[in-house]
Design an enzyme around this catalytic site. Structure first.
Site, PDB file in Angstrom:
ATOM      1  NE  ARG A 122      -6.766   0.364  10.985  1.00  0.00           N
ATOM      2  CZ  ARG A 122      -5.531   0.180  10.520  1.00  0.00           C
ATOM      3  NH1 ARG A 122      -4.621   1.136  10.673  1.00  0.00           N
ATOM      4  NH2 ARG A 122      -5.193  -0.927   9.909  1.00  0.00           N
ATOM      5  CG  MET A 146       7.204  23.481  -2.424  1.00  0.00           C
ATOM      6  SD  MET A 146       6.034  24.277  -3.533  1.00  0.00           S
ATOM      7  CE  MET A 146       5.168  25.349  -2.401  1.00  0.00           C
ATOM      8  CE  LYS A 176      -0.359  -0.297   5.033  1.00  0.00           C
ATOM      9  NZ  LYS A 176      -1.161  -0.871   6.130  1.00  0.00           N
ATOM     10  CE1 TYR A 233      11.391  32.170  -0.149  1.00  0.00           C
ATOM     11  CE2 TYR A 233      11.297  29.777   0.118  1.00  0.00           C
ATOM     12  CZ  TYR A 233      11.159  30.908  -0.669  1.00  0.00           C
ATOM     13  OH  TYR A 233      10.782  30.784  -1.980  1.00  0.00           O
TER      14      TYR A 233
HETATM   15  C1  PLP Z   1      -0.342  -1.782   6.907  1.00  0.00           C
HETATM   16  C2  PLP Z   1      -0.871  -3.066   7.417  1.00  0.00           C
HETATM   17  C3  PLP Z   1      -0.011  -4.162   7.630  1.00  0.00           C
HETATM   18  C4  PLP Z   1       1.497  -4.064   7.554  1.00  0.00           C
HETATM   19  O1  PLP Z   1       2.002  -3.629   8.792  1.00  0.00           O
HETATM   20  P1  PLP Z   1       3.577  -3.488   9.038  1.00  0.00           P
HETATM   21  O2  PLP Z   1       3.664  -3.014  10.454  1.00  0.00           O
HETATM   22  O3  PLP Z   1       4.053  -2.460   8.081  1.00  0.00           O
HETATM   23  O4  PLP Z   1       4.178  -4.809   8.798  1.00  0.00           O
HETATM   24  C5  PLP Z   1      -0.586  -5.374   7.962  1.00  0.00           C
HETATM   25  N1  PLP Z   1      -1.921  -5.495   8.106  1.00  0.00           N
HETATM   26  C6  PLP Z   1      -2.770  -4.462   7.945  1.00  0.00           C
HETATM   27  C7  PLP Z   1      -4.233  -4.670   8.141  1.00  0.00           C
HETATM   28  C8  PLP Z   1      -2.284  -3.202   7.606  1.00  0.00           C
HETATM   29  O5  PLP Z   1      -3.119  -2.175   7.466  1.00  0.00           O
END
Ligand code: PLP
Length: 367
Positions: free
Chosen positions: A135, A312, A38, A263
């Site tokens: 969550r 920036m 992700k 700046y």
């Molecule tokens: C991001 C995520 C992971 C990965 O976690 P790490 O700590 O980066 O290994 C695993 N499971 C879920 C549901 C996540 O959102």
């Protein structure tokens, strides 16, 4: 995007494979591995990471459906779990053969309805249970209704049941974490008893693998560990850095005593100072918190502190004591210790330093 930017994030494919192998040897041979890619592969390039590891992992996970679509369009055929699908994306999820995490009745019912209308046959879905992170996820009390609905449908097949730990890296929260694992196992037993088949189960992220490897069940979800961080000094030291951020010196200036740099005239030279201007700034993910000597880069092997405010698109660094020229290479970071130092100075964690690296930075894979 045609990207010829001189600031380059080099993705070290050997380091990624090293890290994957390191975690593999902590697992039972039959335990499957899901690689979390992700957020552009934690700020690198999800497609490139997927190509590097695809022959060595069983699953990918992305947060949102468009991230999965990008992988499919790049030709990735490995199963892809979408961790946080939204109602309006369910059709795309099916069109690209992505596998949704169904985390509450709203999205579960919507997907079952879509699966019935199509109709789909045994379409792989994943059920997430909340065991304390609070969550996303069904509650254990939802199990009977989930079973009732699943029994009415052969449009979907539960490929896995999973949960997520809230504090797997924290030794002070061991009791809570073990509680989460036990609650999860309880939910799984209930589902196994009534469903008639046994979906895969998984709960561990990277630090879960490190601290609770007994709970590896059928699969583990590796994110930050793939990218070189073990959430623990000892573990991290066994991993290799995957994100190497490099740039060049655009210009060198000699600043006389009393003159200022950048700046707000935030840096005031107390003596003659040689400064170098580097084409990377806060729009690239270099936090303004790193200005005023809180952060540094490496030039010809020596540390050059950032002087004045981070702009920036640029930073200026002090190279008074460094033998260097315009055009020389600049290492913004190439080691986990440097990234951890930046995270510390920014009051954050390496995850945020990596994922903040903007898309403007060119990505290059070192093979
Ligand atoms: C991001 C995520 C992971 C990965 O976690 P790490 O700590 O980066 O290994 C695993 N499971 C879920 C549901 C996540 O959102």
């Amino acid at each position: 995007m045609n990207n010829n930017h001189v600031t380059v994030l080099e993705i070290d494919s050997h380091a990624v494979l090293h890290n994957l192998a390191y975690f593999k040897q902590k697992l039972q041979p039959k335990t499957k591995i899901l690689a979390v890619v992700k957020a552009f592969g934690y700020g690198s390039d999800a497609t490139e990471i997927a190509k590097i590891v695809q022959d060595h992992v069983d699953y990918f996970a992305v947060a949102y459906s468009n991230e999965g679509i990008t992988l499919r369009e790049a030709g990735i055929t490995t199963p892809i779990l979408v961790l946080h699908p939204q109602l309006q994306n369910l059709k795309d999820i099916v069109a690209y053969r992505l596998e949704p995490n169904l985390y509450n009745f709203k999205i579960f019912d919507a997907f079952l309805k879509l699966a019935d209308e199509k109709p789909l046959m045994n379409y792989p879905i994943h059920l997430k249970f909340n065991t304390g992170l609070n969550r996303l996820g069904f509650w254990h009390t939802d199990v009977p209704n989930i079973i009732t609905e699943l029994k009415k449908s052969n449009n979907v097949k539960v490929e896995s049941i999973f949960s997520h730990l809230a504090a797997s890296e924290d030794a002070n929260e061991q009791e809570f974490t073990i509680g989460q694992i036990n609650n999860f196992a309880f939910i799984v037993r209930k589902i196994y008893k009534h469903l008639g088949y046994k979906p895969m189960i998984h709960i561990l992220n990277t630090s879960g693998v490190i601290n609770y490897s007994k709970a590896q069940f059928d699969m583990v979800r590796l994110g930050i560990g793939l990218y070189g961080f073990g959430n623990d000094k000892k573990e991290t030291s066994k991993l290799k850095n995957t994100h190497n951020l490099k740039s060049i010196i655009s210009q060198i200036n000699i600043i006389k005593p009393g003159e200022t740099v950048g700046y707000n005239r935030a840096f005031v030279a107390s003596k003659t100072t040689k400064s170098a201007t580097i084409p990377i700034g806060h729009a690239d993910g270099i936090s303004r918190k790193l200005g005023n000597k809180n952060g540094f880069v490496l030039i010809n092997g020596q540390s050059a502190p950032i002087i004045g405010n981070v702009c920036m698109d640029m930073i200026m660094v002090d190279v008074t004591k460094i033998n260097c020229n315009e055009g020389d290479e600049v290492i913004v970071f190439n080691h986990q210790k440097h990234i951890e130092y930046m995270a510390h100075k920014c009051e954050t964690i390496p995850y945020e330093i990596l994922t903040a690296l903007s898309q403007r930075i060119k990505r290059l894979v070192k093979r």
